[in-house]
Motif scaffolding. Sequence first.
Motif, PDB file in Angstrom:
ATOM      1  N   ARG A  11       1.604  -8.511   2.099  1.00 58.38           N
ATOM      2  CA  ARG A  11       1.265  -7.074   2.088  1.00 58.38           C
ATOM      3  C   ARG A  11       2.510  -6.215   1.975  1.00 58.38           C
ATOM      4  O   ARG A  11       3.619  -6.636   2.316  1.00 58.38           O
ATOM      5  N   PRO A  31       5.457  -3.752   2.732  1.00 55.72           N
ATOM      6  CA  PRO A  31       6.180  -3.633   4.017  1.00 55.72           C
ATOM      7  C   PRO A  31       5.820  -2.341   4.759  1.00 55.72           C
ATOM      8  O   PRO A  31       5.512  -1.320   4.134  1.00 55.72           O
ATOM      9  N   ASP A  32       5.928  -2.407   6.078  1.00 54.93           N
ATOM     10  CA  ASP A  32       5.596  -1.240   6.914  1.00 54.93           C
ATOM     11  C   ASP A  32       6.427  -0.022   6.555  1.00 54.93           C
ATOM     12  O   ASP A  32       5.943   1.097   6.577  1.00 54.93           O
ATOM     13  N   TYR A  33       7.718  -0.247   6.225  1.00 57.17           N
ATOM     14  CA  TYR A  33       8.563   0.931   5.968  1.00 57.17           C
ATOM     15  C   TYR A  33       8.092   1.691   4.738  1.00 57.17           C
ATOM     16  O   TYR A  33       8.215   2.913   4.684  1.00 57.17           O
ATOM     17  N   LYS A  86       5.280  -7.751  -0.761  1.00 61.04           N
ATOM     18  CA  LYS A  86       6.225  -7.778   0.351  1.00 61.04           C
ATOM     19  C   LYS A  86       7.669  -7.852  -0.158  1.00 61.04           C
ATOM     20  O   LYS A  86       8.511  -7.043   0.208  1.00 61.04           O
ATOM     21  N   ASP A 131       2.637   7.302   3.864  1.00 61.79           N
ATOM     22  CA  ASP A 131       2.084   8.185   4.900  1.00 61.79           C
ATOM     23  C   ASP A 131       2.879   9.484   4.973  1.00 61.79           C
ATOM     24  O   ASP A 131       2.308  10.571   5.113  1.00 61.79           O
ATOM     25  N   GLU A 188      -5.786  -1.093   0.816  1.00 61.98           N
ATOM     26  CA  GLU A 188      -5.295  -2.460   0.699  1.00 61.98           C
ATOM     27  C   GLU A 188      -6.484  -3.403   0.649  1.00 61.98           C
ATOM     28  O   GLU A 188      -7.381  -3.314   1.498  1.00 61.98           O
ATOM     29  N   ARG A 242       4.834   1.755   3.763  1.00 62.91           N
ATOM     30  CA  ARG A 242       3.563   2.369   4.186  1.00 62.91           C
ATOM     31  C   ARG A 242       3.841   3.642   4.991  1.00 62.91           C
ATOM     32  O   ARG A 242       3.252   4.692   4.737  1.00 62.91           O
ATOM     33  N   GLU A 243       4.772   3.525   5.946  1.00 66.07           N
ATOM     34  CA  GLU A 243       4.999   4.662   6.862  1.00 66.07           C
ATOM     35  C   GLU A 243       5.932   5.722   6.280  1.00 66.07           C
ATOM     36  O   GLU A 243       5.620   6.913   6.271  1.00 66.07           O
TER      37      GLU A 243
END
Length: 305
Positions: A188, A190-192, A159, A199, A207, A194-195
């Motif tokens: 975990r 960060p979303d930014y 993170k 992605d 994960e 991952r996305e």
Amino acid sequence: MRHLMSPLDFTVEELDRLLDLANDIERNPEKYAHACAGKILATLFYEPSTRTRLSFESAMLRLGGQVLGFSNAASSSAAKGESVSDTIRMISCYADICAMRHNKEGAPMVASRVSGVPVINAGDGGHQHPTQTLTDLLTIRSLKGRLNRLTIGLCGDLKFGRTVHSLINALVRYDHISFVFISPEELRIPDYIREDVLDAKGVSYREVERLEDVMGSLDILYMTRVQRERFFNEEDYVRLKDFYILDKKKMKLAGPDMLVLHPLPRVNEISVEVDSDPRAAYFRQVQFGVYVRMALILTLLEVNI
Ligand code: CP
């Protein structure tokens, strides 16, 4: 004039050339011993460091240049309230290139906008650590012989870990890379990332929480420290700090060619009994950090040998 804020500031081709130069420096150090004679590197470290600051200083000294700077914001005029922008304007009068570490994300970027000399981000908060990434890429390419077709496990604080964020950004540009993110729920990725990174580029990843479950599938295991300085509350840090401890027993689950990397410093996450395992590459990684920073200084100062 070029700065280095993120590994993406270099194209893959430029990175290849930089890593080639670092390998040549490793093989022929005497060829570069006076390459930066008359040049000065400033190291402005507002946050603690051993490796990054001293490897930059070692790199410049090995190139025949000189160094100045501070290793503690409290001993600089930042303690009197001077802004990063004003400080870099001064430093542009004193030095030819600057490496800056700051606890605030984006501070080296702010400096680069008003600087008269190249600025290198030597780590900004939980954001990026591009010269650690250059070190990691050189280590992987030198010891594995490639930067593609790799399964990389990243373990620990995903993170806040800026070394992890920078390395993911850099590696997604190579073919057939897949990641295994190994962390507790609270740490975990960060979303930014991952996305916007994984992605968006269609990169394969999974994960997991247990290191033991994935050891056998990895080409590289990149361990990271749970960073006390990034937690808002001591209780959470204490609960998570020893979540992962890589020891001889877990190393038995890994393949014979898997490499263990770590940006260091380590606390408890790698037991010292692993240090003598030939797959433990984290101290060799430190040496690669000097060669790659030498190559970076030469590149940003446009010194051709
Ligand atoms: N890897 C790394 O950035 O170490 P330091 O914090 O000691 O510079």
